[in-house]
Design a protein around this motif. Structure first.
Motif, PDB file in Angstrom:
ATOM      1  N   THR A 111       0.870  -1.140  -0.020  1.00 35.19           N
ATOM      2  CA  THR A 111       0.102   0.301  -0.017  1.00 35.19           C
ATOM      3  C   THR A 111       0.835   1.099   0.001  1.00 35.19           C
ATOM      4  N   SER A 112       0.205   2.265  -0.541  1.00 40.26           N
ATOM      5  CA  SER A 112       1.139   3.652  -0.409  1.00 40.26           C
ATOM      6  C   SER A 112       0.871   4.345   0.908  1.00 40.26           C
ATOM      7  N   VAL A 113       2.005   4.454   1.480  1.00 39.94           N
ATOM      8  CA  VAL A 113       2.038   5.130   2.803  1.00 39.94           C
ATOM      9  C   VAL A 113       2.428   6.652   2.671  1.00 39.94           C
ATOM     10  N   VAL A 114       1.609   7.510   3.238  1.00 38.76           N
ATOM     11  CA  VAL A 114       1.962   8.881   3.279  1.00 38.76           C
ATOM     12  C   VAL A 114       2.976   9.078   4.608  1.00 38.76           C
ATOM     13  N   ARG A 115       3.877   9.741   4.356  1.00 34.39           N
ATOM     14  CA  ARG A 115       4.896  10.002   5.542  1.00 34.39           C
ATOM     15  C   ARG A 115       5.180  11.264   5.636  1.00 34.39           C
ATOM     16  N   GLY A 116       5.511  11.869   6.729  1.00 33.05           N
ATOM     17  CA  GLY A 116       6.065  13.150   6.859  1.00 33.05           C
ATOM     18  C   GLY A 116       5.001  14.022   6.888  1.00 33.05           C
ATOM     19  N   GLU A 117       5.559  15.463   6.801  1.00 35.18           N
ATOM     20  CA  GLU A 117       4.352  16.292   6.607  1.00 35.18           C
ATOM     21  C   GLU A 117       3.792  16.519   5.434  1.00 35.18           C
ATOM     22  N   GLU A 118       2.399  16.781   5.242  1.00 38.36           N
ATOM     23  CA  GLU A 118       1.752  16.633   3.777  1.00 38.36           C
ATOM     24  C   GLU A 118       2.114  17.700   3.472  1.00 38.36           C
ATOM     25  N   GLY A 119       2.257  17.699   1.866  1.00 42.12           N
ATOM     26  CA  GLY A 119       2.916  18.841   1.178  1.00 42.12           C
ATOM     27  C   GLY A 119       4.250  19.215   1.270  1.00 42.12           C
ATOM     28  N   LYS A 120       4.992  18.514   1.984  1.00 41.74           N
ATOM     29  CA  LYS A 120       6.555  18.822   1.880  1.00 41.74           C
ATOM     30  C   LYS A 120       7.233  17.677   1.872  1.00 41.74           C
ATOM     31  N   LEU A 121       8.482  17.598   1.284  1.00 41.80           N
ATOM     32  CA  LEU A 121       9.174  16.312   1.332  1.00 41.80           C
ATOM     33  C   LEU A 121      10.724  16.933   1.464  1.00 41.80           C
ATOM     34  N   THR A 122      11.488  16.667   2.724  1.00 40.19           N
ATOM     35  CA  THR A 122      12.709  17.006   2.951  1.00 40.19           C
ATOM     36  C   THR A 122      13.887  16.011   2.670  1.00 40.19           C
ATOM     37  N   VAL A 123      14.853  16.600   1.758  1.00 37.77           N
ATOM     38  CA  VAL A 123      15.669  15.569   1.376  1.00 37.77           C
ATOM     39  C   VAL A 123      17.020  16.436   1.272  1.00 37.77           C
ATOM     40  N   ASN A 124      18.284  15.938   2.245  1.00 33.96           N
ATOM     41  CA  ASN A 124      19.449  16.458   2.174  1.00 33.96           C
ATOM     42  C   ASN A 124      19.444  17.921   2.935  1.00 33.96           C
ATOM     43  N   GLY A 125      18.420  18.195   3.710  1.00 35.16           N
ATOM     44  CA  GLY A 125      18.269  19.400   4.311  1.00 35.16           C
ATOM     45  C   GLY A 125      17.490  20.543   3.221  1.00 35.16           C
ATOM     46  N   LEU A 126      17.192  20.345   2.108  1.00 36.25           N
ATOM     47  CA  LEU A 126      16.268  21.074   1.430  1.00 36.25           C
ATOM     48  C   LEU A 126      14.910  20.577   1.480  1.00 36.25           C
ATOM     49  N   THR A 127      13.899  21.440   1.545  1.00 41.06           N
ATOM     50  CA  THR A 127      12.471  20.955   1.648  1.00 41.06           C
ATOM     51  C   THR A 127      11.740  21.550   0.474  1.00 41.06           C
ATOM     52  N   PHE A 128      11.110  20.326  -0.192  1.00 40.13           N
ATOM     53  CA  PHE A 128      10.709  20.488  -1.435  1.00 40.13           C
ATOM     54  C   PHE A 128       8.911  20.703  -1.260  1.00 40.13           C
ATOM     55  N   LYS A 129       8.206  21.557  -1.818  1.00 41.83           N
ATOM     56  CA  LYS A 129       6.764  21.549  -1.835  1.00 41.83           C
ATOM     57  C   LYS A 129       6.056  21.222  -2.786  1.00 41.83           C
ATOM     58  N   PHE A 130       4.837  20.516  -2.488  1.00 40.67           N
ATOM     59  CA  PHE A 130       4.144  19.979  -3.446  1.00 40.67           C
ATOM     60  C   PHE A 130       2.771  20.042  -3.232  1.00 40.67           C
ATOM     61  N   ALA A 131       1.821  20.003  -4.542  1.00 44.17           N
ATOM     62  CA  ALA A 131       0.304  20.027  -4.057  1.00 44.17           C
ATOM     63  C   ALA A 131      -0.497  19.144  -5.138  1.00 44.17           C
ATOM     64  N   SER A 132      -1.555  19.078  -4.733  1.00 38.14           N
ATOM     65  CA  SER A 132      -2.449  18.028  -5.726  1.00 38.14           C
ATOM     66  C   SER A 132      -2.135  18.581  -7.177  1.00 38.14           C
ATOM     67  N   PRO A 133      -1.992  17.371  -7.846  1.00 43.05           N
ATOM     68  CA  PRO A 133      -2.439  15.790  -7.650  1.00 43.05           C
ATOM     69  C   PRO A 133      -1.286  15.053  -6.915  1.00 43.05           C
ATOM     70  N   TRP A 134      -0.138  15.674  -6.556  1.00 42.91           N
ATOM     71  CA  TRP A 134       0.908  15.009  -5.917  1.00 42.91           C
ATOM     72  C   TRP A 134       0.503  14.401  -4.611  1.00 42.91           C
ATOM     73  N   ALA A 135       1.061  13.279  -4.070  1.00 42.26           N
ATOM     74  CA  ALA A 135       0.800  12.753  -2.850  1.00 42.26           C
ATOM     75  C   ALA A 135       2.340  11.977  -2.521  1.00 42.26           C
ATOM     76  N   GLU A 136       2.653  12.124  -1.352  1.00 40.44           N
ATOM     77  CA  GLU A 136       3.889  11.430  -0.900  1.00 40.44           C
ATOM     78  C   GLU A 136       3.624  10.042  -0.632  1.00 40.44           C
ATOM     79  N   VAL A 137       4.342   9.120  -1.384  1.00 37.37           N
ATOM     80  CA  VAL A 137       4.178   7.540  -1.227  1.00 37.37           C
ATOM     81  C   VAL A 137       5.466   6.854  -0.644  1.00 37.37           C
ATOM     82  N   GLN A 138       5.371   5.764  -0.314  1.00 48.03           N
ATOM     83  CA  GLN A 138       6.462   5.083   0.147  1.00 48.03           C
ATOM     84  C   GLN A 138       7.479   4.806  -0.691  1.00 48.03           C
TER      85      GLN A 138
END
Length: 175
Positions: A16-43
């Motif tokens: 199953t797809s698991v949403v993790r972290g803060e919705e709408g934000k993904l942090t990688v190597n100290g940088l925070t990327f923002k996203f909105a619909s239709p995007w969703a974070e998945v495992q």
């Protein structure tokens, strides 16, 4: 009976797809990327995947994924030229391609777009040729290393996500 439940539960979680972290934000190597619909974070699955976003797009059989890759150490994952060459090499023949340098408040992000017959599959495994596929990939500087952001899918689906993809990779530097 209870010994069967644990493996079944683990299998269900992994499918199953698991949403993790803060919705709408993904942090990688100290940088925070923002996203909105239709995007969703998945495992994310895979050793160097630092994050995965998926979007359902009309015309695509399954959700289209944008994968964020991070490799350990200074220069991990190789330099810009090696990655551009590798990405273009994932196509049969010479794909129609374009390379751009995006300015993110003084930080240079390299963006590559290529369309053709894409060889889909794991780096060391069997490949499935996908006709009329587009790859959009960005190299985002993050300290001593880079973050590699890659979107692949049917040409029409990726075209619908072009502006979103650009917005996501630039968002890490938005003030």
């Amino acid at each position: 009976m209870k010994y069967l439940l644990i493996p079944t539960f683990i299998a269900l979680i992994s499918l199953t797809s698991v949403v993790r972290g803060e919705e709408g934000k993904l942090t990688v190597n100290g940088l925070t990327f923002k996203f909105a619909s239709p995007w969703a974070e998945v495992q994310s699955t895979g050793m160097f995947r630092a994050g995965t976003l998926a979007a359902k797009v009309e015309g695509a059989e399954k959700p289209v994924e944008t994968v964020f890759y991070s490799f350990p150490g200074a220069g991990g994952g190789g330099d810009t030229e090696a990655n551009v060459k590798r990405w273009l090499g994932q196509f049969n023949g010479t794909p129609e391609s374009k390379r751009e340098e995006l300015d993110a408040g003084g930080t240079k992000i390299t963006l590559v777009t290529a369309t053709g017959t894409y060889n889909d599959g794991p780096p060391m495994g069997a490949k499935t040729p996908r006709e009329n596929y587009t790859l959009m990939a960005a190299i985002v500087p993050a300290g001593e290393s880079n973050i590699f952001v890659k979107l692949t899918g049917p040409k029409e689906a990726v075209a619908k996500l072009d502006a979103d993809f650009r917005k996501i990779v630039l968002s890490a530097f938005a003030k």
